[in-house]
Design a protein around this motif. Structure first.
Motif, PDB file in Angstrom:
ATOM      1  N   LEU A 279       0.828  -1.209   0.000  1.00 55.14           N
ATOM      2  CA  LEU A 279       0.000   0.000   0.000  1.00 55.14           C
ATOM      3  C   LEU A 279       0.863   1.259   0.000  1.00 55.14           C
ATOM      4  O   LEU A 279       0.537   2.233  -0.688  1.00 55.14           O
ATOM      5  CB  LEU A 279      -0.945  -0.002   1.199  1.00 55.14           C
ATOM      6  CG  LEU A 279      -2.026  -1.088   1.170  1.00 55.14           C
ATOM      7  CD1 LEU A 279      -2.774  -1.133   2.497  1.00 55.14           C
ATOM      8  CD2 LEU A 279      -2.970  -0.899   0.006  1.00 55.14           C
ATOM      9  N   SER A 280       1.964   1.251   0.720  1.00 55.36           N
ATOM     10  CA  SER A 280       2.874   2.406   0.713  1.00 55.36           C
ATOM     11  C   SER A 280       3.452   2.632  -0.681  1.00 55.36           C
ATOM     12  O   SER A 280       3.573   3.774  -1.131  1.00 55.36           O
ATOM     13  CB  SER A 280       4.004   2.197   1.723  1.00 55.36           C
ATOM     14  OG  SER A 280       3.495   2.193   3.030  1.00 55.36           O
ATOM     15  N   MET A 281       3.790   1.547  -1.367  1.00 54.80           N
ATOM     16  CA  MET A 281       4.303   1.658  -2.735  1.00 54.80           C
ATOM     17  C   MET A 281       3.246   2.262  -3.649  1.00 54.80           C
ATOM     18  O   MET A 281       3.529   3.142  -4.463  1.00 54.80           O
ATOM     19  CB  MET A 281       4.735   0.271  -3.241  1.00 54.80           C
ATOM     20  CG  MET A 281       5.260   0.245  -4.682  1.00 54.80           C
ATOM     21  SD  MET A 281       4.034   0.146  -6.010  1.00 54.80           S
ATOM     22  CE  MET A 281       3.231  -1.404  -5.703  1.00 54.80           C
ATOM     23  N   VAL A 282       2.001   1.822  -3.507  1.00 56.01           N
ATOM     24  CA  VAL A 282       0.914   2.349  -4.330  1.00 56.01           C
ATOM     25  C   VAL A 282       0.732   3.839  -4.064  1.00 56.01           C
ATOM     26  O   VAL A 282       0.622   4.642  -4.999  1.00 56.01           O
ATOM     27  CB  VAL A 282      -0.412   1.586  -4.079  1.00 56.01           C
ATOM     28  CG1 VAL A 282      -1.588   2.289  -4.736  1.00 56.01           C
ATOM     29  CG2 VAL A 282      -0.302   0.157  -4.574  1.00 56.01           C
ATOM     30  N   VAL A 283       0.708   4.216  -2.789  1.00 54.80           N
ATOM     31  CA  VAL A 283       0.526   5.627  -2.431  1.00 54.80           C
ATOM     32  C   VAL A 283       1.635   6.478  -3.035  1.00 54.80           C
ATOM     33  O   VAL A 283       1.362   7.522  -3.644  1.00 54.80           O
ATOM     34  CB  VAL A 283       0.481   5.797  -0.887  1.00 54.80           C
ATOM     35  CG1 VAL A 283       0.578   7.256  -0.496  1.00 54.80           C
ATOM     36  CG2 VAL A 283      -0.783   5.184  -0.335  1.00 54.80           C
TER      37      VAL A 283
END
Length: 179
Positions: free
Chosen positions: A35-39
């Protein structure tokens, strides 16, 4: 009797793996990283992109462009909330498997499923994508190359994460299979 209980706990992710972490904890960590990568990826794109730059790249309907950018902002917000929830769970000792499972369930529905079926219907899922090796999403209109370059790699990552989180799709039961 003891073996059956142990097997049930292993299935529920409550028995630690070789490194001393529960399966649920490991999945929570992987999900938070994803999720951090997506954000970061989506926010980098949004920080560089305007409605005018999208339309300059490819003349498309203004309303559709607005909906695409709105969908990306919504996705970034949901993913950021999910990443924060995962981070907070991982900081707690003792680790709370039940809360983590609920968080993974929420991530599955608010982030993963929202990616494949956005609220504003800006794109849809190509259900054959995992079998054919093509993109998992299809746009309803022609889109600029920069948007395709953003979403096509993300779609592969979302497919993989959806497979990993499939156990958390069904509500009410711990790690119930998706299909």
């Amino acid at each position: 009797m003891k073996e059956a209980k142990c097997e049930r706990q292993r299935h529920e992710g409550k028995i630690p793996n070789e490194m001393g972490h529960s399966i649920v904890r490991v999945q929570t960590q992987k999900t938070g990283e994803f999720l951090s990568m997506v954000v970061n990826t989506v926010n980098d794109y949004l920080n560089q992109t305007t409605l005018e730059s999208l339309q300059a790249e490819l003349p498309i309907e203004k309303g559709y462009c607005c909906d695409v950018l709105s969908t990306l902002r919504r996705m970034a917000v949901f993913c950021e909330g999910g990443a924060e929830a995962c981070r907070r769970l991982l900081m707690q000792e003792p680790f709370q498997d039940a809360r983590a499972e609920k968080t993974l369930y929420n991530v599955y529905h608010q982030c993963i499923e929202e990616f494949f079926m956005p609220k504003k219907d800006t794109w849809c899922e190509n259900s054959r994508a995992s079998y054919t090796g093509v993109s998992a999403i299809e746009f309803y209109h022609a889109v600029p190359a920069s948007l395709e370059q953003l979403l096509l790699p993300l779609s592969a990552a979302f497919l993989k994460m959806r497979e990993e989180l499939a156990h958390y799709e069904a509500s009410g039961s711990s790690m119930a299979p998706i299909r």
